[in-house]
Enzyme design. Structure first.
Site, PDB file in Angstrom:
ATOM      1  N   LYS A   1       5.655  -2.333   7.932  1.00  0.00           N
ATOM      2  CA  LYS A   1       6.721  -1.649   7.201  1.00  0.00           C
ATOM      3  C   LYS A   1       7.916  -2.595   7.144  1.00  0.00           C
ATOM      4  O   LYS A   1       8.412  -3.060   8.160  1.00  0.00           O
ATOM      5  CB  LYS A   1       7.124  -0.351   7.890  1.00  0.00           C
TER       6      LYS A   1
ATOM      7  N   GLY B   1       8.815   3.570   0.054  1.00  0.00           N
ATOM      8  CA  GLY B   1       9.696   4.717   0.244  1.00  0.00           C
ATOM      9  C   GLY B   1      11.126   4.323  -0.004  1.00  0.00           C
ATOM     10  O   GLY B   1      11.422   3.241  -0.530  1.00  0.00           O
TER      11      GLY B   1
ATOM     12  N   SER C   1      13.390   3.472   2.071  1.00  0.00           N
ATOM     13  CA  SER C   1      13.953   2.447   2.944  1.00  0.00           C
ATOM     14  C   SER C   1      13.189   1.134   2.910  1.00  0.00           C
ATOM     15  O   SER C   1      13.595   0.180   3.556  1.00  0.00           O
ATOM     16  CB  SER C   1      13.998   2.972   4.379  1.00  0.00           C
ATOM     17  N   GLY C   2      12.092   1.063   2.198  1.00  0.00           N
ATOM     18  CA  GLY C   2      11.345  -0.190   2.155  1.00  0.00           C
ATOM     19  C   GLY C   2       9.917   0.001   1.698  1.00  0.00           C
ATOM     20  O   GLY C   2       9.581   1.019   1.087  1.00  0.00           O
ATOM     21  N   LYS C   3       9.078  -1.004   1.990  1.00  0.00           N
ATOM     22  CA  LYS C   3       7.693  -0.985   1.550  1.00  0.00           C
ATOM     23  C   LYS C   3       6.763  -1.158   2.743  1.00  0.00           C
ATOM     24  O   LYS C   3       7.163  -1.653   3.801  1.00  0.00           O
ATOM     25  CB  LYS C   3       7.432  -2.104   0.542  1.00  0.00           C
TER      26      LYS C   3
ATOM     27  N   ILE D   1       0.831  -1.222   0.000  1.00  0.00           N
ATOM     28  CA  ILE D   1       0.000   0.000   0.000  1.00  0.00           C
ATOM     29  C   ILE D   1       0.859   1.263   0.000  1.00  0.00           C
ATOM     30  O   ILE D   1       0.340   2.373  -0.009  1.00  0.00           O
ATOM     31  CB  ILE D   1      -0.937   0.024   1.220  1.00  0.00           C
ATOM     32  N   GLY D   2       2.173   1.103   0.001  1.00  0.00           N
ATOM     33  CA  GLY D   2       3.046   2.266  -0.047  1.00  0.00           C
ATOM     34  C   GLY D   2       4.490   1.848  -0.086  1.00  0.00           C
ATOM     35  O   GLY D   2       4.841   0.701   0.226  1.00  0.00           O
TER      36      GLY D   2
ATOM     37  N   ASP E   1      10.484  15.048  11.114  1.00  0.00           N
ATOM     38  CA  ASP E   1       9.954  14.848   9.761  1.00  0.00           C
ATOM     39  C   ASP E   1       8.435  14.979   9.779  1.00  0.00           C
ATOM     40  O   ASP E   1       7.718  14.128   9.269  1.00  0.00           O
ATOM     41  CB  ASP E   1      10.365  13.474   9.221  1.00  0.00           C
TER      42      ASP E   1
END
Length: 997
Positions: A710, A691, A693-695, A688-689, A820
């Site tokens: 994650k 980045g 550094s990973g999924k 579902i997403g 962040d």
């Protein structure tokens, strides 16, 4: 005791003369962080601490009796164990500091001598201690403006001598305990602005016969006002505003003969205002029952009182305003707008009182304006919008030098405007729209040095616009459309460098447009349609970079259309029905602009009907070429999709089987699943997403519950644009696993995403979170589904996120800086409740380092990074506050933090520039309902405050939460304060009765 003695001896090598109380207070000093060094004279130079800052001693015994350290900017826990050992200490005040602990039950129980305890406006947390009620001499207890939670203890009813109890502005729950009615010594009870559960006003409060102040504003109260309150004969201030109270105003309230202030605004009270009994309340000065459902007439007895302020606006009142109100010798405020009042305004209104503000807008008043409104020479605001008032403006109003706002729009006023009224020096807004005024604009307007809004459209004004208009250096908006102005525009009008809107359409203006219009740098709307203006369109108009509305139609303009108009980004362009000729600039030579050039037979272009229509054959080549390019692009795209699908399928087939025996599981909550369930469902179909550094996967467990997983792979290289971390030089950086686990594993808050557990091996790390069905705020806000985010939901999201960050900054020990904060890291539950997420770059702040810590890399995302962070690399809470301010601006505008439309700017600079040049309406997301405009403006103001370039000017997150809470309260009442304008732009909005943003 022996060890403490050793410590004191080591601490005071030359302090043999300092007494025991001095030693105790010196330990108090050591327990605090004192950044302003206000306790610098707390040393061993004297025998006693009686000369120390904030310390008071008894004159004879030299024993410490008072400790007043309010507003000293001290940080640290409340030193109850030390202070309670000062046996004669009766007065303790740490009001308005940064005391950040909870109050210990055991330590407070020994403070028997204390009679005054003020810890308001700090950062205290936890439950209210029961032991407070056992302090035998306590008379004054102020714990307002903290973060106390839980219920108000029922045992608080045991206070023996308490006279003041203030718990305003905390996070208290439950209902108001009936036992508080047992504190018969109580004089002030202040419980306002707490999120109590829905409850009634306890009838037992009527037993507090010594009570002078009862403040229960915004306590989630419902039901009727109990008759028992009429027993509080010493009551001076009764404030039950901003609740859900219903029913009638009890007749018994008129028996409170000592009452000075009665505030019942923003409830659901109904029925008529009690007609009799008011004559007994000789001390009553302020009555505010606005924003209810009251009916009937305004009681004559009420108006016969020596009132100072009467606010009954936004009800259903009928009938006439009693003439006796004009006899109130102290009346300075009269606000009756949005009712159904009729008849004439009292003839002598203002004659006998120092009237400052009068607002009777949106009623059905007739007759003339009272002549003596400014008889005492202090009148500032006159608002009479939307009535049926007639006659002329009294000449006396033109002599009222104190006036700042005059709004008479949508009435039947006629005649000439008094010459002096045009030139009043302090008037910022003159609104005469939609009346029958005649005559000219007087040349005395040169004296109106503060005028920013001149709105006189839809009248019968005539003559030329005087040259003196050019003296109005602060003029932002000038609308004079639908009048009979004639002659040329004055050449001085181009001197109005702040002008944002100029609308003079439907007049009889002639002559050419003046030269020098390039000075209108902030002009966003120019409408001169339907006049007799001739000559050429000035080339300089193309240099007005913020102009987005240009209508010069229905004139006698000639010549070519300046090619420079292509530089503008216009929402509306209308040059139709002139005498223009030549080529249409290429940007506008399109069918969509056809209506912009009608009635100009000399214009040429590729628009159907213009003189130079091109044959269809000439366009066949380019059209077919474009079609061929699109077809080839589609084929390439299909091939790419097929290749990608095959690669993914092969990848699944050869995917390495994970050896589950090598996984290490660490749980932070009681789990209802096993790690094997998760690993079996980490399929590409569940992504579902993703980045740098990973999924992230959505995993539906066997029990039907969904979790988000994650998956981090080893160490990831930092990318340059949208990554969570931006690191100079493109070095490798830690994937954030340790920071995420270290942060989320130890904190619990309803607005922080919950980390269920983590699993790790040498090569792979998994973080398992609660699943947020509505995804991230950024994805939803900037998608086609953004219409789901109506303003109340957006406000709640801002409130939730602020409370989460406030918890990190103020309630965690040591404090945590997220680093962040952005809309993509704010996740939304099924009810759109917000959770702060992604703590991969979070850091704890060393409290001994004055709240800052130097970092080797810049963390954050483009558009959210505080300006000072890029060159100082100092980590503190102010960086998060800046980023949160950007999120607020996203919620208000619906725009991304960075966008090519901004040019070299980001969202913060775009908002500031647009506000300054075009006004608030072009900043607010058009999807939001205009009825929330006032609240939206206030929230945006907080966003701008949070994004202040100077960190010192940014409020703390705790203060941000308070400000948002206050807006939530006020938005329910729809009040607009006297100084509530966000920007100096004004609009002809007849529904507004405060300062109009």
């Amino acid at each position: 005791m022996f060890l403490q003695l050793i410590v004191l001896l080591l601490t005071f090598p030359f302090s043999c003369s300092l007494n025991q109380e001095g030693h105790l207070l010196y330990q108090v000093k050591l327990s605090f962080d004192d950044p302003d060094n206000v306790l610098s004279n707390w040393d061993n130079s004297d025998e006693t601490p009686c000369n120390w800052t904030g310390v008071t001693c008894a004159s004879q015994t030299r024993s410490v009796t008072s400790l007043d350290l309010q507003s000293f900017n001290l940080y640290g826990p409340f030193p109850a164990s030390l202070l309670c050992r000062l046996q004669n200490l009766t007065y303790i005040s740490f009001y308005n500091n940064n005391i950040n602990s909870s109050l210990s039950e055991s330590e407070l129980g020994s403070c028997d001598s204390v009679s005054y305890l003020s810890l308001g406006q700090n950062l205290l947390t936890g439950l209210l201690p029961d032991k407070l009620a056992d302090l035998p001499n306590l008379k004054y207890l102020d714990l307002s403006g903290n973060n106390f939670s839980g219920k108000v203890p029922e045992c608080f009813g045991r206070f023996q001598k308490l006279e003041v109890l203030s718990l305003v502005g905390n996070l208290l729950e439950g209902t108001i305990p009936l036992e508080l009615g047992n504190i018969t010594s109580l004089k002030q009870l202040n419980l306002s602005y707490n999120p109590f559960l829905p409850g009634r006003v306890p009838a037992e409060l009527g037993n507090l016969t010594n009570l002078e102040v009862l403040w229960l504003t915004d306590c989630n109260l419902y039901g009727e006002i109990p008759e028992s309150l009429s027993q509080l004969t010493r009551l001076i201030d009764l404030d039950l505003a901003i609740n859900g109270l219903s029913g009638r105003i009890p007749v018994g309230l008129t028996e409170l003969t000592s009452l000075v202030q009665l505030e019942l605004y923003n409830n659901s009270l109904s029925g008529e205002i009690p007609e009799k009994g008011w004559s007994n309340m000789k001390k009553l000065r302020l009555v505010d029952a606005s924003m209810n459902e009251l009916t009937g007439m305004i009681p004559n007895e009420l108006c016969e009182l020596p009132l100072e302020s009467l606010n009954l606006y936004e009800n259903r009142l009928v009938g006439e305003v009693p003439g006796s109100i004009a006899n109130s010798p102290n009346l300075y405020e009269l606000r009756l707008f949005k009712n159904r009042l009729t008849g004439y305004l009292p003839k002598d209104l203002g004659k006998n009182s120092p009237l400052l503000w009068i607002d009777v807008s949106q009623n059905e008043f007739v007759g003339e304006m009272p002549e003596n409104l400014c008889a005492n020479g202090v009148l500032e605001e006159v608002l009479m919008i939307e009535n049926s008032l007639s006659g002329g403006i009294p000449a006396s109003l033109g002599q009222c030098q104190t006036l700042t706002r005059v709004r008479l729009a949508n009435n039947n006023f006629s005649g000439k405007v008094p010459a002096r009224l045009w030139g009043l020096p302090h008037v910022s807004l003159l609104d005469l729209v939609s009346n029958s005024f005649s005559g000219e604009i007087s040349r005395t307007i040169a004296g109106a040095s503060n005028l920013s809004g001149l709105f006189i459209s839809k009248n019968g004004f005539s003559g030329s616009i005087p040259e003196e208009i050019g003296f109005l250096e602060k003029l932002l908006g000038f609308t004079g459309n639908d009048n009979h102005f004639s002659g040329s525009l004055p050449t001085s009008i181009v001197k109005l460098g702040q002008l944002g809107k100029l609308d003079l359409h439907n007049n009889e203006l002639s002559g050419e447009l003046p030269g020098g219009v390039h000075s209108w740098k902030k002009l966003y709307e120019l409408n001169l349609a339907n006049n007799y203006i001739s000559g050429n369109i000035p080339q300089e108009i193309g240099s007005l970079s913020v102009l987005n509305y240009l209508d010069l139609s229905g004139n006698q303009l000639s010549g070519n259309i300046p090619i420079s108009l292509q530089n503008l980004r216009l929402n509306l362009l209308n040059l139709s029905y002139n005498h223009l000729s030549g080529d249409i600039p290429p940007v506008y030579a399109k069918a969509m602009y056809k209506s912009s050039f009608l009635g100009n037979p000399g214009l040429c272009g590729e628009i159907d009907g213009s003189c130079d229509g091109r044959s269809e054959a000439k366009n066949i080549g380019p059209v077919w070429l474009m079609r061929l390019i699109l077809a080839l692009a589609g084929i390439v795209l299909m091939i790419g999709i097929a290749w990608f699908y095959l690669r993914c399928r092969n990848f699944k087939k050869v995917k390495t089987v994970i050896d589950r025996s090598k996984w290490t599981l660490m749980s932070f909550h009681k789990l209802g699943f096993q790690e094997s369930e998760i690993m079996d469902l980490l399929d590409e179909d569940n992504v579902i997403g993703s980045g740098s550094s990973g999924k992230v996967y959505k995993v539906v467990l066997s029990n039907g519950e969904a979790v988000a997983v994650k998956k981090l792979w080893g160490r990831s290289k930092i990318v340059s644009d949208e990554s969570s971390d931006l690191e100079k030089g493109g070095h490798f950086q830690d994937d954030g696993f340790e920071a995420e686990v270290g942060t989320l594993g130890k904190i619990r808050h309803k607005n922080i995403v919950r980390l269920w557990c983590c699993c790790s091996t040498m090569d792979c790390k998994l973080l398992v979170y609660e699943y947020m069905p509505n995804g991230s705020l950024g994805d939803l806000l900037h998608s086609t589904k953004s219409a789901l985010l109506i303003w109340p939901i957006r406000y709640t999201i801002a409130m939730d996120a602020a409370e989460g960050l406030s918890y990190l900054h103020h309630d965690c020990v040591p404090p945590i800086v997220h680093r962040d904060v952005k809309s993509n890291n704010i996740l939304l539950a099924s009810d759109f409740g917000a959770r702060v997420a992604d703590f991969g770059v979070a850091r704890s702040v060393d409290p001994n380092g004055k709240g800052t810590k130097s970092m080797s890399v810049i963390a954050g995302s483009c558009g959210y990074i505080a300006p000072e962070y890029a060159y100082t690399l100092r980590v503190n809470e102010k960086s998060d506050i800046y980023s949160f301010g950007v999120v607020i601006l996203e919620l208000v505008t619906g725009r991304r933090p960075i966008d090519p439309e901004y040019g070299e700017k980001d969202l913060v600079k775009w908002v500031c520039t647009t506000l300054d040049q075009k006004g608030i309406d072009l900043v607010i997301d058009p999807k939001l309902n205009a009825c929330f405009k006032d609240e939206i403006c206030k929230v945006m103001n907080i966003g701008l405050l949070c994004t202040s370039p100077l960190p010192i000017n940014r409020p703390s997150m705790r203060r941000v939460v308070k400000m948002l809470q206050e807006i939530g309260c006020r938005s329910q009442s729809k009040q607009v304060g006297k100084d509530g304008k966000l920007t100096p732009y004004y609009y002809e909005d007849s529904s507004d009765h405060g300062s109009v943003p």
